[in-house]
Design a protein around this motif. Sequence first.
Motif, mmCIF file in Angstrom:
data_model
loop_
_atom_site.group_PDB
_atom_site.id
_atom_site.type_symbol
_atom_site.label_atom_id
_atom_site.label_comp_id
_atom_site.label_asym_id
_atom_site.label_seq_id
_atom_site.Cartn_x
_atom_site.Cartn_y
_atom_site.Cartn_z
ATOM 1 N N TYR A 221 0.860 -1.182 0.000
ATOM 2 C CA TYR A 221 0.000 0.000 0.000
ATOM 3 C C TYR A 221 0.897 1.233 0.000
ATOM 4 O O TYR A 221 1.910 1.264 0.712
ATOM 5 N N LYS A 222 0.530 2.238 -0.791
ATOM 6 C CA LYS A 222 1.324 3.475 -0.838
ATOM 7 C C LYS A 222 1.345 4.103 0.548
ATOM 8 O O LYS A 222 0.304 4.436 1.097
ATOM 9 N N GLY A 223 2.515 4.233 1.119
ATOM 10 C CA GLY A 223 2.641 4.782 2.466
ATOM 11 C C GLY A 223 2.572 3.711 3.539
ATOM 12 O O GLY A 223 2.590 4.018 4.724
ATOM 13 N N GLU A 224 2.483 2.446 3.098
ATOM 14 C CA GLU A 224 2.416 1.288 4.004
ATOM 15 C C GLU A 224 1.210 1.377 4.945
ATOM 16 O O GLU A 224 0.314 2.180 4.737
ATOM 17 N N LYS A 225 1.214 0.587 5.971
ATOM 18 C CA LYS A 225 0.078 0.536 6.891
ATOM 19 C C LYS A 225 -0.095 1.852 7.643
ATOM 20 O O LYS A 225 -1.215 2.237 7.987
#
Length: 170
Positions: free
Chosen positions: A67-71
């Motif tokens: 996911y863009k920007g991670e969790k």
Amino acid sequence: MIKTVCFLALFSSVLISCQTEKSTGKYPATVGDIEFDEKIDDPAFEKCTPEKLMSIQYYQGKKEFNYKGEKLAIIEKLQKENISSETKMNGYITVRFLVNCEGKTGLFRVQQMNTDQKETSPDKELGERLLRFTKSLDGWIPKEIKGFKAGYYQYLTYKIENGKVSEVLP
């Protein structure tokens, strides 16, 4: 019903094997596959075709969380939404879905569990709000395996304490 079944082996190289077979069982091709349900699923959502690879699980591939920007980006967006419940429930709400080869999501399924991890549905409204929130996330990245884009099954489990999300898993 005749369908094409493809298998993917992740060893030193990618192996794709397709064969046509008659569907005789009530179980999906892979444990955990989500079958299209015309009552709740968007007919415009497209799974990955065998030419683009089949769908895998979220933990396969180089990164477990794509996911863009991670969790952290999801947690920050969730905090801005301030989703909570007046019922003060405790437990877990899991939203499972498919990310296709283009990073689009579909085939969403929701499950609620109490703190003993027994299936229940104590707060349908909170479950629906978390489902809408999960559907609004648009930063999913397709998996890439040996240069091929692959769709994958992903889930977000929201730990609920006193009616508020206290943690996002995995």
